[in-house]
Design an enzyme around this catalytic site. Structure first.
Site, short mmCIF file in Angstrom:
data_model
loop_
_atom_site.label_atom_id
_atom_site.label_comp_id
_atom_site.label_asym_id
_atom_site.label_seq_id
_atom_site.Cartn_x
_atom_site.Cartn_y
_atom_site.Cartn_z
N ILE A 1 47.32 58.51 95.89
CA ILE A 1 47.60 57.17 95.36
C ILE A 1 49.11 57.00 95.24
CG2 ILE A 1 47.24 55.52 93.46
CD1 ILE A 1 44.74 57.06 92.68
N GLY B 1 52.49 55.21 93.91
CA GLY B 1 52.81 54.45 92.70
C GLY B 1 51.80 54.69 91.59
N ALA B 2 51.44 55.96 91.41
CA ALA B 2 50.45 56.28 90.37
C ALA B 2 51.10 56.55 89.02
CB ALA B 2 49.61 57.48 90.81
N SER C 1 52.36 54.28 87.02
CA SER C 1 52.16 53.22 86.03
C SER C 1 51.12 52.22 86.51
CB SER C 1 53.48 52.51 85.69
OG SER C 1 53.78 51.50 86.63
N GLY C 2 50.76 51.32 85.61
CA GLY C 2 49.91 50.19 85.95
C GLY C 2 48.61 50.56 86.64
N TYR D 1 57.95 39.11 97.95
CA TYR D 1 56.81 39.91 97.44
C TYR D 1 55.49 39.37 98.00
CZ TYR D 1 53.13 41.49 94.26
OH TYR D 1 51.96 42.00 93.73
P1 NDP Z 1 53.61 48.67 88.37
O1 NDP Z 1 55.01 48.26 88.44
O2 NDP Z 1 53.02 49.06 87.06
O3 NDP Z 1 53.34 49.87 89.38
C1 NDP Z 1 53.99 49.93 90.60
C2 NDP Z 1 54.14 51.36 91.01
O4 NDP Z 1 54.84 51.41 92.26
C3 NDP Z 1 54.96 52.19 90.04
O5 NDP Z 1 54.33 53.45 89.91
C4 NDP Z 1 56.28 52.33 90.73
O6 NDP Z 1 56.99 53.50 90.40
C5 NDP Z 1 55.83 52.39 92.16
N1 NDP Z 1 56.93 52.17 93.09
C6 NDP Z 1 57.78 51.14 93.14
N2 NDP Z 1 58.69 51.34 94.10
C7 NDP Z 1 58.40 52.52 94.67
C8 NDP Z 1 58.99 53.29 95.70
N3 NDP Z 1 60.09 52.88 96.32
N4 NDP Z 1 58.44 54.46 96.03
C9 NDP Z 1 57.33 54.90 95.39
N5 NDP Z 1 56.75 54.24 94.40
C10 NDP Z 1 57.28 53.06 94.04
O7 NDP Z 1 52.77 47.46 89.03
P2 NDP Z 1 51.20 47.23 89.23
O8 NDP Z 1 50.44 48.38 88.76
O9 NDP Z 1 50.89 45.90 88.71
O10 NDP Z 1 51.13 47.13 90.81
C11 NDP Z 1 50.32 47.97 91.58
C12 NDP Z 1 49.79 47.21 92.78
O11 NDP Z 1 48.95 46.15 92.33
C13 NDP Z 1 50.86 46.55 93.63
O12 NDP Z 1 50.51 46.73 94.98
C14 NDP Z 1 50.76 45.08 93.27
O13 NDP Z 1 51.17 44.28 94.33
C15 NDP Z 1 49.28 44.96 93.03
N6 NDP Z 1 48.84 43.82 92.25
C16 NDP Z 1 49.22 43.68 90.95
C17 NDP Z 1 48.78 42.60 90.21
C18 NDP Z 1 49.16 42.40 88.79
O14 NDP Z 1 48.75 41.39 88.23
N7 NDP Z 1 49.91 43.29 88.16
C19 NDP Z 1 47.89 41.59 90.80
C20 NDP Z 1 47.56 41.85 92.16
C21 NDP Z 1 48.00 42.93 92.84
P3 NDP Z 1 57.87 53.64 89.04
O15 NDP Z 1 56.86 53.90 87.97
O16 NDP Z 1 58.73 54.81 89.34
O17 NDP Z 1 58.59 52.36 88.87
MG1 PMR Z 2 49.87 32.87 88.58
C1 PMR Z 2 43.50 30.91 88.47
C2 PMR Z 2 44.75 30.83 88.32
C3 PMR Z 2 45.79 31.87 88.50
C4 PMR Z 2 45.67 33.22 88.77
C5 PMR Z 2 44.42 34.03 88.95
C6 PMR Z 2 47.00 33.75 88.86
C7 PMR Z 2 47.31 35.07 89.16
N1 PMR Z 2 47.89 32.73 88.62
C8 PMR Z 2 47.18 31.55 88.39
C9 PMR Z 2 47.69 30.30 88.13
C10 PMR Z 2 49.03 30.00 87.89
N2 PMR Z 2 50.05 30.87 87.95
C11 PMR Z 2 49.54 28.71 87.52
C12 PMR Z 2 48.70 27.50 87.35
C13 PMR Z 2 50.89 28.86 87.39
C14 PMR Z 2 51.91 27.80 87.03
C15 PMR Z 2 52.15 27.81 85.62
C16 PMR Z 2 51.21 30.22 87.65
C17 PMR Z 2 52.49 30.75 87.59
C18 PMR Z 2 52.79 32.06 87.94
C19 PMR Z 2 54.10 32.66 88.00
C20 PMR Z 2 55.41 32.06 87.69
N3 PMR Z 2 51.84 33.01 88.33
C21 PMR Z 2 52.51 34.13 88.64
C22 PMR Z 2 53.87 33.94 88.46
C23 PMR Z 2 54.51 35.18 88.83
O1 PMR Z 2 55.69 35.44 88.80
C24 PMR Z 2 53.46 36.12 89.33
C25 PMR Z 2 53.68 36.26 90.79
O2 PMR Z 2 53.56 35.36 91.55
O3 PMR Z 2 54.00 37.44 91.26
C26 PMR Z 2 54.16 37.47 92.68
C27 PMR Z 2 52.15 35.40 89.08
C28 PMR Z 2 50.81 35.77 89.25
N4 PMR Z 2 49.77 34.89 89.07
C29 PMR Z 2 48.59 35.56 89.27
C30 PMR Z 2 48.89 36.92 89.60
C31 PMR Z 2 47.88 37.98 89.90
C32 PMR Z 2 50.24 37.04 89.58
C33 PMR Z 2 50.92 38.39 89.73
C34 PMR Z 2 51.39 38.88 90.94
C35 PMR Z 2 50.59 39.39 92.06
O4 PMR Z 2 50.04 38.65 92.83
O5 PMR Z 2 50.57 40.57 92.28
#
Ligand code: NDP
Ligand code: PMR
Ligand code: LMG
Length: 402
Positions: free
Chosen positions: A94, A96-97, A99-100, A277
């Site tokens: 995995i 990026g394990a 965090s998150g 991104y």
């Molecule tokens: P985190 O920031 O918590 O985790 C990201 C991980 O990636 C960390 O472990 C970080 O390491 C690692 N990482 C970043 N850069 C590098 C690098 N250069 N080399 C190796 N590892 C690296 O974010 P999330 O857990 O939220 O994200 C995990 C995945 O989930 C991503 O693919 C993201 O796009 C996806 N995702 C997240 C959503 C969300 O709402 N959070 C929604 C949809 C998808 P370090 O700990 O050292 O910083």
């Molecule tokens: Mg979003 C059903 C509505 C929905 C969902 C599931 C997400 C997920 N978001 C929704 C709606 C909205 N967002 C709306 C209506 C807004 C305007 C207020 C909004 C805004 C917003 C911002 C500024 N949302 C965001 C941001 C980010 O900076 C995040 C992003 O785009 O990262 C790329 C984000 C996200 N919204 C999500 C999810 C899952 C993200 C996190 C990033 C990702 O896709 O990994």
């Protein structure tokens, strides 16, 4: 309730019906707050094997971590006392394990006792602390150094992994960076814009180089998983929040995203960290499908992507402004209902790794409000086969595979 979120947002964020491709419920079905027990679903027909014992050698001075396998390679099945054949422990990398989502998935898999997790992380000490504080027991994980922002590091990681003589049964490309407030692009060691360079190109090389290891594995359900997201899919409400993902004609990618003789953006436009991104997530989802088209039939490897839910509390948002970090979790919890906890998201990704029912290849998984998985529809761009092929071919050149 989830539908009310749509009523609350300005019309700029509503999705025109024709863009939804008749799948208007998909994004709302993604929203879930209520988890159900996953222990049922995780009851795969696997049992534990302690055949592999791993001795870790850390070379912190060089930033390198080597894993040595000291026991004989385990066979896939062995007889349990009741005569039933059972599976050996699976081996999953995995990225990026530390965090998150990645950490939560490592924990969920390790806790089953059926998986040994190789945590592929750029910060060894952070990963070790994270594993400890998550309570992952020592025999269930190994940390190996991987910095996806350096192709040399990716190659080094693959060499180290091969030397460990561990089998590779599942690879999870999870790590990502998100730089929404950056005014200027930053770059990987090879000079690619950092978000696409890390999230897509680093993983592209890693997955390509590890494909042979997956092929070699005798595990019955070999999988390669690349984490995607809703925000890269413009057939959803979330994917329509500006700036929207759009790879255009790939003119920026084709000349290397270096910001010197070209734009740092895939479509050749002005730099926007949030868009970079989202574009990188589109590349992740396209790459998964291209892998499926090229290799599924011949190898039997299952290729999948997923949107794990909005995990609003993770480190992904560390670069966002403090106001965003404060408001985003309650916004997702109470308004969009798209929020999931890190623990819940980890169980979801763990399902994609090991659930015997999620074996369809070429699929993008999501979960509905009852936390049941379903095959979701990708946007037009994220399912464009011609674009997937082009992204693949250009990426091959950029990472030195072609
Ligand atoms: P985190 O920031 O918590 O985790 C990201 C991980 O990636 C960390 O472990 C970080 O390491 C690692 N990482 C970043 N850069 C590098 C690098 N250069 N080399 C190796 N590892 C690296 O974010 P999330 O857990 O939220 O994200 C995990 C995945 O989930 C991503 O693919 C993201 O796009 C996806 N995702 C997240 C959503 C969300 O709402 N959070 C929604 C949809 C998808 P370090 O700990 O050292 O910083
Ligand atoms: Mg979003 C059903 C509505 C929905 C969902 C599931 C997400 C997920 N978001 C929704 C709606 C909205 N967002 C709306 C209506 C807004 C305007 C207020 C909004 C805004 C917003 C911002 C500024 N949302 C965001 C941001 C980010 O900076 C995040 C992003 O785009 O990262 C790329 C984000 C996200 N919204 C999500 C999810 C899952 C993200 C996190 C990033 C990702 O896709 O990994
Ligand atoms: C862009 O800006 C940048 O331009 C781009 O470069 C890039 O960084 C990109 O995606 C990243 O962002 C986006 C900018 C505006 O977002 C922010 O940075 C500001 C933070 C916005 C946070 C979103 C949540 C806002 C909702 C607040 C409500 C939370 C309260 C929860 C409590 C619940 C209690 C029951 O992003 C925009 O998209 C602007 C849109 C602004 C319109 C806001 C929309 C409405 C949603 C409905 C909420 C109504 C509730 C009102 C309550 C107010 C209470 C204060």
């Amino acid at each position: 309730m989830a539908l009310q979120a749509a009523a609350l947002v300005p019309s700029a964020f509503s999705v025109p019906k024709e863009n939804l491709q008749g799948k208007s419920s998909a994004s709302f079905r993604d929203s879930s707050l209520f988890g159900v027990s996953f222990s049922e679903q995780l009851k795969a027909d696997f049992t534990n094997s302690s055949a592999v014992r791993c001795k870790r050698e850390y070379n912190l001075r060089n930033g390198a971590v080597r894993a040595q396998v000291t026991a004989s390679a385990p066979s896939v099945t062995r007889a349990a006392p009741d005569g039933k054949k059972t599976l050996r422990k699976g081996s999953v990398i995995i990225t990026g394990a530390s965090s998150g989502l990645g950490l939560a998935t490592a924990k969920a898999l390790a806790e089953t006792g059926k998986w040994h997790v190789i945590m592929a992380c750029r910060d060894f000490l952070k990963a070790e602390r994270a594993a400890k504080s998550a309570g992952i027991s020592k025999e269930n994980y190994t940390i190996m150094h991987l910095d996806l922002a350096s192709l040399d590091s990716v190659r080094q990681f693959v060499d180290n992994f091969k030397r460990s003589e561990r089998s590779l049964d599942v690879l999870v490309c999870n790590a990502a960076v998100y730089l929404p407030t950056a005014k200027e692009p930053t770059f990987t060691a090879e000079g690619f814009e950092l978000s696409v360079g890390t999230n897509h190109l680093g993983h592209f090389l890693l997955a390509r180089l590890l494909l042979d290891e997956l092929k070699k594995s005798d595990y019955p359900s070999k999988r390669l998983i690349i984490v995607g997201s809703i925000t890269g899919n413009t057939n959803t409400l979330a994917g329509n929040v500006p700036p929207k993902a759009n790879l255009g004609d790939l003119r920026g990618l084709a000349v290397g995203l270096n910001g010197l003789n070209s734009s740092a953006m895939i479509d050749g436009g002005d730099f926007d960290g949030a868009k970079a991104y989202k574009d990188s997530k589109v590349c992740n989802m396209l790459t998964m499908q291209e892998f499926h088209r090229r290799f599924h039939e011949d190898t039997g490897i299952v290729f999948a992507s997923l949107y794990p839910g909005c995990i609003a509390t993770t480190g992904l948002f560390r670069e966002h402004i403090p106001l965003f970090r404060l408001l985003f979790p309650p916004f997702q919890k109470y308004i969009t209902k798209g929020y999931v906890s890190e623990e819940e998201s980890g169980k979801r990704l763990a399902q994609v790794v090991s659930d015997p029912s999620l074996t369809k290849s070429g699929v993008y998984w999501s979960w509905n409000k009852d936390s049941a998985s379903f095959e979701n529809q990708l946007s037009q761009e994220a399912s464009d086969a011609e674009k997937a092929r082009k992204v693949w071919e250009i990426s091959e050149k950029l990472v030195g595979l072609a």
